[in-house]
Each structure stands twice: as structure tokens, then as C-alpha cells.
Design an enzyme around this catalytic site. Structure first.
Site, PDB file in Angstrom:
ATOM      1  N   GLU A 128       0.829  -1.211   0.000  1.00  0.00           N
ATOM      2  CA  GLU A 128       0.000   0.000   0.000  1.00  0.00           C
ATOM      3  C   GLU A 128       0.860   1.257   0.000  1.00  0.00           C
ATOM      4  O   GLU A 128       0.567   2.232  -0.681  1.00  0.00           O
ATOM      5  CB  GLU A 128      -0.945   0.016   1.210  1.00  0.00           C
ATOM      6  CG  GLU A 128      -1.979  -1.109   1.228  1.00  0.00           C
ATOM      7  CD  GLU A 128      -3.068  -0.972   0.168  1.00  0.00           C
ATOM      8  OE1 GLU A 128      -3.103   0.040  -0.563  1.00  0.00           O
ATOM      9  OE2 GLU A 128      -3.907  -1.895   0.065  1.00  0.00           O
ATOM     10  N   GLU A 148     -11.793  -0.562 -10.492  1.00  0.00           N
ATOM     11  CA  GLU A 148     -11.394  -1.587 -11.465  1.00  0.00           C
ATOM     12  C   GLU A 148     -12.323  -1.698 -12.677  1.00  0.00           C
ATOM     13  O   GLU A 148     -11.868  -1.887 -13.812  1.00  0.00           O
ATOM     14  CB  GLU A 148     -11.280  -2.958 -10.780  1.00  0.00           C
ATOM     15  CG  GLU A 148     -10.079  -3.067  -9.860  1.00  0.00           C
ATOM     16  CD  GLU A 148     -10.255  -2.350  -8.534  1.00  0.00           C
ATOM     17  OE1 GLU A 148      -9.250  -2.062  -7.869  1.00  0.00           O
ATOM     18  OE2 GLU A 148     -11.422  -2.058  -8.155  1.00  0.00           O
ATOM     19  N   ARG A 182       0.499   3.741  -3.241  1.00  0.00           N
ATOM     20  CA  ARG A 182      -0.179   5.016  -2.987  1.00  0.00           C
ATOM     21  C   ARG A 182       0.797   6.167  -2.789  1.00  0.00           C
ATOM     22  O   ARG A 182       0.612   7.250  -3.351  1.00  0.00           O
ATOM     23  CB  ARG A 182      -1.102   4.910  -1.775  1.00  0.00           C
ATOM     24  CG  ARG A 182      -2.156   3.817  -1.975  1.00  0.00           C
ATOM     25  CD  ARG A 182      -3.316   4.024  -1.056  1.00  0.00           C
ATOM     26  NE  ARG A 182      -3.990   2.763  -0.756  1.00  0.00           N
ATOM     27  CZ  ARG A 182      -5.232   2.668  -0.318  1.00  0.00           C
ATOM     28  NH1 ARG A 182      -5.954   3.758  -0.137  1.00  0.00           N
ATOM     29  NH2 ARG A 182      -5.770   1.504  -0.042  1.00  0.00           N
ATOM     30  N   ASP A 233      -4.171 -10.053  -8.201  1.00  0.00           N
ATOM     31  CA  ASP A 233      -4.453  -9.133  -9.313  1.00  0.00           C
ATOM     32  C   ASP A 233      -3.278  -8.369  -9.916  1.00  0.00           C
ATOM     33  O   ASP A 233      -2.893  -8.591 -11.066  1.00  0.00           O
ATOM     34  CB  ASP A 233      -5.575  -8.155  -8.937  1.00  0.00           C
ATOM     35  CG  ASP A 233      -5.340  -7.447  -7.596  1.00  0.00           C
ATOM     36  OD1 ASP A 233      -4.254  -7.613  -7.012  1.00  0.00           O
ATOM     37  OD2 ASP A 233      -6.249  -6.742  -7.146  1.00  0.00           O
TER      38      ASP A 233
END
Length: 414
Positions: A80, A349, A84, A215
Site C-alpha cells: 500500500e 477496477e 499510494r 491481481d
């Protein structure tokens, strides 16, 4: 307008916190970023710039210059923080050339390096920020279990640029280790499970998905190849092989004619698809552009079918927003059958795939679908002081979850 509304409310009620809580008009810090603050500021930088919201961009830049503190303690998610914060800073730097963004990205990158101090070089999922970073490993992290494919596989793009900008090869080397380990390890049916031990370099269990946990590993393979000016043939080969194997084992067609990508649990298929897996329509289309002529059309068709299925998950809900996960094992298809999967947290998404499909095919329906999502967001997620996720997409009077996620500004609105 939506971006300005989301940003203005964040600035007013939560500047410097990680996210805005739009119902209670306050900020949320959470523990995901290990003491770092301002996730929404950093995530929003490039969107503000691209949208030419100049005043707002300057506010955000000023916060990064004056208030963004990297001397923090605590355990964070390496993944993360990378996507980000480091991703946000690098994007802002490449768009503007402003040194402050580059310097903060490199400083933060340094702090993440101890996470790679494992027997295999595969980072553990958490990463400790600590002023004496080398010391953070004295506790028994080895028992902390496994690393997640989508986490250690989603560092490549940012870390290559950290090396490029600093002239220090260590970042690129650390990120490339995962490809070496993954190429060596035996893959069940050629598939990549989601959990790997950073100690032994072996799979911890055989759960495979293109949704959460898996993913972005696949997304970063094709993008690493493109970013290398198509020279990183290893990444391209890994991407092509992984896609072929998934097509063989996981891509299914429902009784109603919808193409979906099932999850795989030790050889048994789970006929569900997560909202997170819906980026794969766009990814497969992006890869198709660079496949051989005989495969190109085949992949474009597959991309269109998956994107259509993901649109159906929106179209079949009462709010016209899609659930966190939807199933194909009962009479109703492309719908969440469990209460715990009916929520929508402003995720990007599905609209991301619409964008890719529009750019690559120019079929008007993709813009239409995007507009449907905009109207649904405005109707159901916009509250007095920002945008909020909702707890049940099948209820026309949805309950809000009181959270404006940073990725809503970084991705969904973009």
C-alpha cells in the site's frame, strides 16, 4: 466537479489524515500506512495536476513540502505504501519535474528496503518504519507466515524508477528478485498461487485468483515490459504464460453466456469473481495490442467479454454499482449471493477496464457505461461532505460506510 468536491471536503475536514470520513466530517488515519499521513494528498497529486485544478494542486504540493513527515514508527503494508505514496510521488514528479516529489519518493523508498531482508529476498507483507531501520528485524518475523503475490509482485514499476532516479541499483535489484524466485519455483498446473513463504520460497497454499491477493502481479508484468521499452522479455514471457494457463484453467462461460475468471483452490474451482478482478478486461486488451496477429483478436474478444460481465455486475444491481464479489454458481449470475460481498467502496477496477476498452476500440458503449457509473456514484455515493462507499449495492436506500478512499481520487475519478 466530482474531483474538486472530493478534494475540497478532504481539505476542509481531514487534511493531513489518510482519508476523509464524509458523514462525520472528520479524518481517518488507520494502521495500513504505519504512521504515514496524508495518503489522500499524495494519491490525488497527479489527478489534480492532470485535471488542471491548479490551486488545489498547489495546496497539495505545499502540504507535501511542509507537513509530510517520513520519520515515523510502526508497521505498514509495503504494497500500500508503494502504490499510494511512492507511486503518487513519482507520478507527480514525472508530470511536473518538481524535485520535492522525487526526493520524498527516494527517501521513502530507502525506508522500505529492510522489508526485503529475508532468506529469499521476497519481502514480507508488512514493513517496519523505524529510524534505525536495520534493527527492525530483531523480532521473530519468520513466523509471520507468508507473503502475498499481489504485494511482492507489485513493486517493479516504482522500484525500477527509484533506481533510475537515484542511480542506486539496489531498488531494481530488490524488486527483480521476485521474478527470479517465481521462475524457479514449481507452479501447480503452471498457475501462480497467492501465498509464498519468504523464508523457504515455496507456496504456502494453493489458492489462485486474478482478484485480490493476485491481481496486480499480472498487471505489473505487462506494464513492466511496456515500461522497459519492450526489452524486459522475462516479464512479457511470464505474462503470456500466466495468461495462457489462466485461460485454460480459470476462464469459464456461465449458463447465461457470461465469460468470467473463476478462482482456484487446490484444484477446485470457486465460481466467483471479485470486483478487483475486473481490471483484467483492460489488462488483457492492453496485452492483446502486443500479441501476435493470430492471438490479438482472440484476446481482444476475451477482454471485451470480461468487461461485459463486469458491466453486468453493475447493471444487475439496484444502484447500478457493482458488488465486491459476484458469483455464477446459482440461478442468478453476476450477482453477490452473500451479504458480506454486497458492498462497494468506490473502487476503480470496472471503470478502469471501460477506459482501456474505449481507448483501444473506440466503441461508444464503453463511454456510455462509464457515464452510467458516474450517475450512480453521484446518486448513491455523494453525501453532504464528500463521497462514501455503500454497504449494499442492491438497496436503493443504501447505508454509507463513511469512508472516502484515497484511490477514489487517484484512480476512479481519473
Amino acid at each position: 466537479q466530482m474531483m474538486k468536491f472530493a478534494w475540497d471536503n478532504y481539505k476542509q475536514y481531514a487534511l493531513g489524515k489518510n482519508e476523509l470520513r464524509p458523514l462525520t466530517k472528520n479524518g481517518h488515519i488507520g494502521n495500513m500506512f504505519g504512521g504515514l499521513r496524508g495518503a489522500t494528498v499524495v494519491d490525488a497529486l497527479d489527478t489534480l495536476y492532470i485535471m488542471e485544478l491548479e490551486e488545489e494542486f498547489q495546496e497539495a504540493k505545499k502540504w507535501v513540502e511542509k507537513s509530510f513527515d517520513l520519520n515515523v514508527n510502526g508497521e505498514a503494508s509495503l504494497f500500500e505504501v508503494n502504490i499510494r505514496y511512492i507511486g503518487g510521488l513519482l507520478a507527480a514528479y514525472y508530470l511536473t519535474g518538481e524535485e520535492v516529489f522525487k526526493n520524498k519518493a527516494l527517501e521513502l523508498g530507502e525506508k522500505l528496503l529492510p522489508a526485503f531482508n529475508t532468506p529469499t529476498g521476497i519481502p514480507r507483507g508488512g514493513s517496519l518504519f523505524s529510524p534505525c531501520s536495520g534493527m527492525s528485524w530483531s523480532w521473530g518475523w519468520a513466523s509471520a507466515g507468508s507473503s502475498i503475490l499481489a504485494e511482492f509482485g507489485t513493486l517493479h514499476l516504482e522500484f525500477l524508477h527509484l533506481s533510475e532516479l537515484s542511480g542506486n541499483p539496489v531498488f531494481a535489484e530488490k524488486a527483480s528478485t521476485s521474478h527470479l524466485v517465481l521462475n524457479k519455483v514449481e507452479k501447480p498446473q503452471g498457475l501462480y498461487p497467492n501465498f509464498l513463504s519468504p523464508v523457504t520460497g515455496n507456496w504456502v497454499q494453493h489458492h489462485v485468483s486474478i482478484g485480490g491477493l493476485g491481481d496486480s502481479f499480472y498487471e505489473y508484468l505487462i506494464k513492466s515490459w511496456l515500461m522497459s521499452d519492450k526489452k524486459d522479455s522475462e516479464a512479457k514471457t511470464m505474462y503470456d504464460d500466466a495468461l495462457e494457463v489462466r485461460k485454460k484453467h480459470l476462464v469459464k462461460k456461465s449458463a447465461g453466456g457470461l465469460t468470467y475468471i473463476a478462482e482456484w483452490r487446490g484444484g477446485i474451482l470457486d465460481h466467483k469473481m471479485g470486483h478487483l478482478a475486473c481490471f483484467s478486461g483492460g489488462m488483457i486488451a492492453l496485452g492483446a495490442e502486443h500479441a501476435g496477429e493470430e492471438k490479438k483478436q482472440h484476446y481482444m474478444d476475451l477482454a471485451a467479454e470480461i468487461t461485459h460481465t463486469c458491466h453486468e455486475s453493475y447493471a444487475r444491481s439496484d444502484t447500478k454499482l457493482g458488488p465486491e464479489a459476484f458469483r455464477f454458481d446459482t440461478g442468478s449470475e453476476a450477482m453477490a449471493t452473500r451479504l458480506s460481498e454486497r458492498y462497494y467502496i468506490l473502487r476503480p477496477e470496472v471503470v478502469e477496464s471501460y477506459l482501456y476498452m474505449w481507448r483501444l476500440t473506440h466503441e461508444p458503449k464503453y463511454r456510455q457505461w462509464g457515464w452510467e457509473a458516474v450517475k450512480a456514484l453521484e446518486k448513491h455515493c455523494r453525501v453532504e461532505a464528500g463521497f462514501s462507499g455503500i454497504r449494499d449495492v442492491y438497496s436503493t436506500t443504501p447505508t454509507h460506510d463513511n469512508m472516502q478512499q484515497s484511490f477514489f481520487l487517484a484512480e476512479t475519478l481519473k
